[in-house]
Each structure stands twice: as structure tokens, then as C-alpha cells.
Design a protein around this motif. Structure first.
Motif, PDB file in Angstrom:
ATOM      1  N   GLU A   1       4.390  -1.657   1.095  1.00  0.00           N
ATOM      2  CA  GLU A   1       3.195  -1.818   1.811  1.00  0.00           C
ATOM      3  C   GLU A   1       2.274  -2.600   0.894  1.00  0.00           C
ATOM      4  O   GLU A   1       2.864  -2.861  -0.143  1.00  0.00           O
ATOM      5  CB  GLU A   1       2.823  -0.405   2.033  1.00  0.00           C
ATOM      6  CG  GLU A   1       3.549   0.928   2.664  1.00  0.00           C
ATOM      7  CD  GLU A   1       3.252   2.490   2.158  1.00  0.00           C
ATOM      8  OE1 GLU A   1       2.236   2.486   1.329  1.00  0.00           O
ATOM      9  OE2 GLU A   1       4.035   3.268   1.985  1.00  0.00           O
TER      10      GLU A   1
ATOM     11  N   ASP B   1      -3.682   1.496   4.227  1.00  0.00           N
ATOM     12  CA  ASP B   1      -4.883   1.971   3.630  1.00  0.00           C
ATOM     13  C   ASP B   1      -5.565   1.211   4.854  1.00  0.00           C
ATOM     14  O   ASP B   1      -7.011   0.791   4.378  1.00  0.00           O
ATOM     15  CB  ASP B   1      -5.909   2.034   1.974  1.00  0.00           C
ATOM     16  CG  ASP B   1      -4.548   2.604   0.954  1.00  0.00           C
ATOM     17  OD1 ASP B   1      -4.454   3.622   1.554  1.00  0.00           O
ATOM     18  OD2 ASP B   1      -4.622   2.094   0.004  1.00  0.00           O
TER      19      ASP B   1
ATOM     20  N   LYS C   1      -0.729   1.392   8.414  1.00  0.00           N
ATOM     21  CA  LYS C   1      -1.311   3.489   8.136  1.00  0.00           C
ATOM     22  C   LYS C   1      -2.334   3.408   7.375  1.00  0.00           C
ATOM     23  O   LYS C   1      -3.259   2.471   7.387  1.00  0.00           O
ATOM     24  CB  LYS C   1      -0.264   2.636   6.123  1.00  0.00           C
ATOM     25  CG  LYS C   1       1.063   3.260   6.687  1.00  0.00           C
ATOM     26  CD  LYS C   1       1.442   3.138   4.865  1.00  0.00           C
ATOM     27  CE  LYS C   1       1.766   4.946   4.540  1.00  0.00           C
ATOM     28  NZ  LYS C   1       2.259   5.043   3.179  1.00  0.00           N
TER      29      LYS C   1
END
Ligand code: C2E
Ligand code: MG
Ligand code: MG
Ligand code: MG
Length: 280
Positions: free
Chosen positions: A152, A183, A203
Motif C-alpha cells: 500500500e 487513501d 483504496k
């Protein structure tokens, strides 16, 4: 606030800023010790397939309980770690620890335990550390295939020299992991990178998801992100699903994956293993 003029320079003394700086320095000192003395641990939050409800991965989230037994929130200590450079050893530890945990679940399952591991990588790590070498050695040490890993990154990781960022991400991608933009929608970068960099998942930030059922603007943003991801052939993970209706609506809108307190809070390794064993 006191002002002091000296040699043509105006300095501003702000007692409150001083207190904050001192508190940050105290936290930095304590955090450095915590990394050395292994006061950190990871919690694991399930990421599920919204159409089947199955857990397909766990996100590894750093936790810190200090020597006095106080818990610190990553929202507080990760920024301090980033400013001080401590995110480099912390991030190395987290990647290694998370993959060793996955290897342990595989051992208990007698083979591939059926879930993947998602690890957060800070922008500062990308600037200051050799991330492909770190990931390669963490995978080798744990004996886990690169395809089992999700990395991520946030939008702040991909600003800066575009050639350098693209070289690092391509080198990472060669190791086999899925790359997620964390985010998504909260950063300042342009969207141009989405077609140039090897990104597999967006995401959707919790700030758009929570409360979206009662907010037409939030729903509009979520729909736009889902449309963008679909057009670019990417999957989507919605963060912050706290109620069943949210998961259902997101699934109906075409969101592939979800994460949130409705499914589970971040768990200790044994509770996570119980979920894995339960769905085997
Ligand atoms: P993130 O990567 O976006 O992780 C998701 C955060 O949302 C986690 O907070 C998680 O506990 C929280 N969350 C998940 N579902 C829900 C929900 O339904 N409702 C609400 N209110 N919150 C939910 P956490 O664990 O406090 O971590 C905060 C941030 O700290 C993470 O955000 C990530 O940016 C950073 N972080 C944590 N561990 C690491 C790490 O090992 N390395 C780096 N670089 N960053 C980390
Ligand atoms: Mg994350
Ligand atoms: Mg996130
Ligand atoms: Mg977030």
C-alpha cells in the motif's frame, strides 16, 4: 507570542509550538527505543471480497505499547517516525514481521493459508531506502511468494522525480506483489500517474465511505473513483465500512473489496488465524 528582532531577522517565539516540538522530540526518543527494544507489534485487519464475504487478505497495522503500558496511535507516531527518519527501520521491521506472520499461518494451514498480506509503505521509505531490495529479502527470509503480498503506497510516494518513482515501482512489481494506492482521493498529485505506474488497486479513503449513504456528494465521489478504476482495469477496496448497508451498497456499485469495523477491527495474530481457519 514574543517577537525578538536581532540583526534584521525577526524570530517568533511561540510557547505552544515549543511545547509541541518538545513533545515530538520526547516521542521520537521513546519510539527509537521502542524499535530497538521491540515494543512494537502488528495488528491484522481483514480485507474481504464484497461479493462473497470471504477474507482475501489482512492489512498489517503497526501498534505501539510503551514501557509504561500506554498505547500510542499510529496516527500520532507514524508522522513522527516519518519526520525523524525512524520510518525506515520501522518499515523494515513491519514488512519482515508481516511476512513472517503469513509464513506462520501457512505453516499452521499446512500450505497456502488462502489469504494475502497487505503492508503499508511510506513515501519516506521510497525516498530513503532501497525498497525493492527490502521486499525481496523479506520475502526470501519468510519463504513466501511475492504474489502473496500487497503493498500500500500513498499518493505522496509517487510525487517527485517521475523517472525514479517509475523505476522503483517497476522493480517492485517484478517481485510479484499487487500494488494498491492507499487513501485514494486525499492526495495532491495529478491523475496522470495512474496510467503510467503499475497500480492494481485503488483504496477509497474512509472519509468518502463513512457517511456516504446520507451524503450525495460522497456517493458521487465514490462512484467516480469506481468508474475510474473500472475504466483503467483496476480493482477497488473501500475503507471504513462500519455498517452492513454500506458494504451492500458498495458491492452493488461495483466495488470489489472492503475493509472496516463492520467486518472486523484490526486483530491479534491468533484471532486472525481463527478467521482463516474458520473459512478454510
Ligand atoms: P491506513 O493504511 O489507511 O489504515 C487504515 C486505518 O483505518 C487503520 O487505522 C484502521 O484501524 C482504520 N480503520 C479500518 N476500518 C475502520 C472503520 O471501519 N472505521 C474507522 N473509524 N477506522 C477504521 P490505524 O491502525 O490507526 O492506522 C492509521 C494509519 O497509520 C494507517 O492508515 C497508515 O497510514 C498508518 N500506518 C499504520 N501502520 C503502518 C506501518 O506499518 N507503516 C506505515 N508506513 N504506515 C502505517
Ligand atoms: Mg493502508
Ligand atoms: Mg488506507
Ligand atoms: Mg486511510
Amino acid at each position: 507570542v514574543k517577537h525578538a528582532k536581532a540583526a534584521g531577522r525577526t524570530e517568533v517565539y511561540h510557547p505552544q509550538a515549543f511545547t509541541i516540538a518538545r513533545a515530538q522530540f520526547a516521542m521520537e526518543t521513546a519510539l527509537r527505543r521502542a524499535i530497538e527494544q521491540e515494543e512494537l507489534h502488528l495488528a491484522y485487519q481483514p480485507i474481504c471480497d464484497l461479493s462473497t464475504g470471504r477474507t482475501i487478505a489482512f492489512e498489517a497495522l503497526a501498534r505501539w505499547r510503551d514501557a509504561e503500558g500506554r498505547d500510542h496511535s499510529p496516527a500520532d507516531f507514524i508522522p513522527v517516525a516519518e519526520e525523524s527518519g525512524l520510518i525506515v527501520p520501522l518499515g523494515r521491521w513491519a514488512a519482515n514481521q508481516a511476512l513472517l506472520q503469513l509464513a506462520d499461518w501457512d505453516r499452521r494451514a499446512g500450505g497456502d493459508c488462502g489469504v494475502r498480506m497487505s503492508v503499508n509503505v511510506s513515501a519516506i521509505q521510497l525516498q530513503r531506502d532501497d525498497i525493492p531490495a527490502l521486499i525481496e529479502s523479506a520475502l526470501a527470509r519468510a519463504g513466501v511468494a511475492g504474489e502473496r503480498l500487497i503493498l500500500e503506497l500513498t499518493e505522496s510516494a509517487i510525487v517527485g522525480d517521475p523517472d525514479r518513482v517509475s523505476a522503483i515501482m517497476n522493480a517492485l512489481k517484478k517481485l510479484g506483489p499487487t500494488i494498491a494506492m492507499d487513501d485514494f482521493g486525499t492526495g495532491y498529485s495529478s491523475l496522470a500517474y495512474l496510467q503510467k505506474l503499475p497500480i492494481d488497486i485503488l483504496k477509497i479513503d474512509r472519509s468518502f465511505v463513512s457517511g456516504m449513504l446520507a451524503d450525495r456528494d460522497k456517493i458521487a465521489i465514490v462512484r467516480a473513483i469506481l468508474g475510474l478504476a473500472q475504466a483503467l482495469g483496476m480493482k477497488t477496496t473501500a475503507e471504513g465500512i462500519e455498517a452492513v448497508e454500506l458494504g451492500q451498497t458498495l458491492a452493488a456499485l461495483g466495488c470489489s473489496h472492503g475493509q472496516g469495523y463492520y467486518y472486523a477491527r484490526p486483530l491479534d495474530p491468533d484471532a486472525a488465524w481463527a478467521m482463516i481457519a474458520d473459512q478454510a
